[in-house]
Design an enzyme around this catalytic site. Structure first.
Site, short mmCIF file in Angstrom:
data_model
loop_
_atom_site.label_atom_id
_atom_site.label_comp_id
_atom_site.label_asym_id
_atom_site.label_seq_id
_atom_site.Cartn_x
_atom_site.Cartn_y
_atom_site.Cartn_z
N TYR A 250 0.82 -1.21 0.00
CA TYR A 250 0.00 0.00 0.00
C TYR A 250 0.85 1.26 0.00
CZ TYR A 250 -4.72 -1.81 0.84
OH TYR A 250 -5.96 -2.39 0.72
N LYS B 185 2.54 -15.50 2.22
CA LYS B 185 2.78 -16.18 0.95
C LYS B 185 4.27 -16.46 0.89
CE LYS B 185 1.33 -17.62 -3.10
NZ LYS B 185 0.38 -18.76 -3.25
N ASP C 18 -3.61 -18.15 -0.02
CA ASP C 18 -4.59 -18.80 -0.89
C ASP C 18 -5.31 -19.92 -0.14
OD1 ASP C 18 -2.12 -20.05 -0.86
OD2 ASP C 18 -2.14 -20.63 -2.97
N ASP D 245 -6.41 -6.91 4.05
CA ASP D 245 -7.53 -6.23 3.41
C ASP D 245 -8.49 -7.26 2.83
OD1 ASP D 245 -9.01 -4.08 2.25
OD2 ASP D 245 -8.07 -4.52 0.32
N ASP E 259 -12.23 -8.87 4.60
CA ASP E 259 -13.51 -8.73 3.90
C ASP E 259 -14.17 -10.10 3.76
OD1 ASP E 259 -13.39 -5.99 3.55
OD2 ASP E 259 -13.99 -6.09 1.45
C1 IPM Z 1 -10.33 -1.03 4.10
C2 IPM Z 1 -10.58 -0.44 2.73
C3 IPM Z 1 -9.41 0.48 2.38
C4 IPM Z 1 -8.18 -0.39 2.28
C5 IPM Z 1 -9.60 1.32 1.10
C6 IPM Z 1 -10.87 2.14 1.16
C7 IPM Z 1 -8.42 2.18 0.81
O1 IPM Z 1 -10.78 -1.42 1.78
O2 IPM Z 1 -10.28 -0.27 5.08
O3 IPM Z 1 -10.18 -2.25 4.19
O4 IPM Z 1 -7.91 -0.98 1.23
O5 IPM Z 1 -7.46 -0.48 3.28
MG MG Z 2 -10.84 -3.38 2.57
#
Ligand code: IPM
Ligand code: MG
Length: 370
Positions: free
Chosen positions: A144, A189, A221, A245, A249
Site C-alpha cells: 500500500y 505467501k 490462498d 484487506d 472482507d
Molecule cells: C479497508 C478499505 C481500504 C483499504 C480502502 C478504502 C483504501 O478497503 O479499510 O479495508 O484498502 O485499506
Molecule cells: Mg478493505
C-alpha cells in the site's frame, strides 16, 4: 471517579453521519452513567471534505485527530469518484493519509457469528455457529505504501517490510491471543514472497515470548479457502496489509451481517474506531442504516481508553437490542426500526438496563417481547 477524554469525530460520507450520531448518543449515556466527560471535536473527511476544500483530509481534521485520545470515523466514499478511476483526488486518499500520518499501524477487526443471524450467512449454519475471529492486519506498510509508479510500458508497486513493523503488530496479536483461546494463524505467501519469509522469521521469533500460544502459518490462498470450509479453525489471524484487506472482507461476510462489525486502527498516540461497512450512499439520509457496527466501534474505543466496564455495558445493550428485535430492517425479522430508534434504545438500555425495555416498547407502541 469520572475521567475526561478528548474524542475526535469524523462522520464522513453517506450513512457515516447518521450512524456516528447514534454512537455519540451511546457514549453520552456512558458519560452520564459513570460521570465521565467526553469532549467531542468534529472534522471533515472524504467526499464531503473534497467538496468543501478540495482535500479529502484537510489539515484541521488531522489536527483534531492528533489532539484526540481516540476518534470515531463514520465512512468515506461516494459513487461520483468510484466511477472515475482517473480522478486525481479521491476520498480513499483521506483514509490512507490518516493511517500513515497518525501511524495507525494495527487494524483490528473482530468477526463474531451471532446466533440470531446465522440464517443470513452465506455458509451453512453448522460451519459458522460459534465463529469468533479477530484479524490483526498491519496497516501502514507493505504494498500500500511502497514506491509506486509507471515505467515506459508498465507500472510497479513495491512491497517492503521492516523487522520493526512486523514485530510491533505481532506483539499485539499475541497479547490478544493470550486473552482468547491462545491460537495465532500467520497468513502469508512465504512460498513466493521475500517479505512473507521475513514475516515468518520474525513471528516465529516473537512466538518464543508466548510459549502458551499455538502458532500456525498458512499461505494466503489456502487461508482464503479455509475461511469458507472451516472458519472455526481461526482465532487470531495475523497478517500484512494487502492480505489483511482481502481476508478481513472475506471473514466479514460469514457472520451474516456487515452492519454489525466494528474495527479499530491503533497507533502509538491515538486510535481510530470505525464500522467496516462503508458509506452505503443509497441509504444515506433515510434513517435505515444499521448503527450497531459504529456503536460496537465505540465500545472498542472504550476498551482502548481503559473503560472496560463501560465497554461491557455497551455490548450488553447491543445484545439486548438484538435479542428483543430492536434493530434496523437489514437484520429485523419484521419491518425493523429506524436508525435513531435503535440508537435511542441502546442508549436508554445503558442508562436503565432491562427497565428501558418496557418504556421503549411503550413509546414505540408495541407490546413487550421479552
Ligand atoms: C479497508 C478499505 C481500504 C483499504 C480502502 C478504502 C483504501 O478497503 O479499510 O479495508 O484498502 O485499506
Ligand atoms: Mg478493505
Amino acid at each position: 471517579m469520572g475521567v475526561t477524554k478528548n474524542i475526535g469525530v469524523l462522520p464522513g460520507d453517506g450513512i457515516g453521519p447518521e450512524v456516528v450520531q447514534e454512537a455519540i448518543k451511546v457514549l453520552d449515556a456512558i458519560a452520564e452513567a459513570y460521570g465521565h466527560k467526553f469532549n467531542y471535536a468534529y472534522g471533515d473527511v472524504g467526499a464531503v471534505a473534497i467538496d468543501k476544500t478540495g482535500n479529502p483530509l484537510p489539515d484541521e481534521t488531522l489536527k483534531v485527530c492528533e489532539k484526540s485520545d481516540a476518534f470515531l470515523f463514520g465512512a468515506i466514499g461516494h459513487p461520483k469518484y468510484d466511477n472515475d478511476p482517473s480522478a486525481k483526488v479521491r476520498p480513499e486518499q483521506g483514509l490512507l493519509k490518516l493511517r500513515k500520518s497518525l501511524g495507525l499501524f494495527a487494524n483490528i477487526r473482530p468477526v463474531t457469528a451471532y446466533d440470531s443471524l446465522l440464517h443470513m450467512s452465506p455458509l451453512k449454519t453448522e460451519r459458522v455457529q460459534g465463529v469468533d475471529i479477530v484479524v490483526y492486519r498491519e496497516l501502514t506498510g507493505g504494498i500500500y505504501f511502497g514506491n509506486k509508479g509507471r515505467t515506459e510500458n508498465g507500472a510497479y508497486d513495491h512491497c517492503e517490510y521492516s523487522d520493526f513493523e512486523i514485530d510491533r503488530i505481532s506483539k499485539l496479536a499475541f497479547e490478544a491471543a493470550m486473552n482468547r483461546s491462545k491460537r495465532v494463524t500467520l497468513v502469508d505467501k512465504a512460498n513466493v514472497l521475500e517479505t512473507s519469509r521475513l514475516w515468518r522469521e520474525r513471528v516465529n521469533e516473537i512466538a518464543k515470548d508466548y510459549p502458551e500460544v499455538e502458532l500456525d502459518c498458512m499461505f494466503v490462498d489456502n487461508a482464503a479457502m479455509q475461511m469458507i470450509q472451516n472458519p472455526k479453525h481461526f482465532d487470531v489471524i495475523l497478517t500484512e496489509n494487502m492480505f489483511g484487506d482481502i481476508i478481513s472482507d472475506e471473514a466479514s461476510v460469514i457472520g451474516g451481517s456487515l452492519g454489525l462489525l466494528p474495527s479499530a486502527s491503533v497507533g502509538e498516540k491515538t486510535a481510530m474506531f470505525e464500522p467496516i461497512h462503508g458509506s452505503y450512499p443509497q441509504a444515506a439520509g433515510q434513517n435505515i442504516a444499521n448503527p450497531i457496527a459504529t456503536i460496537l466501534s465505540a465500545a472498542m474505543m472504550l476498551d482502548h481508553l481503559g473503560l472496560i466496564d463501560e465497554a461491557i455495558d455497551v455490548r450488553q445493550a447491543v445484545n439486548s437490542s438484538m435479542r428483543n428485535g430492536m434493530v434496523t430492517q437489514d437484520i429485523a425479522k419484521g419491518e425493523g426500526f429506524g436508525t435513531d430508534r435503535v440508537g435511542d434504545f441502546i442508549a436508554n438500555f445503558v442508562l436503565d438496563g432491562e427497565e428501558s425495555l418496557a418504556t421503549s416498547n411503550m413509546k414505540l407502541g408495541i407490546s413487550t417481547i421479552i
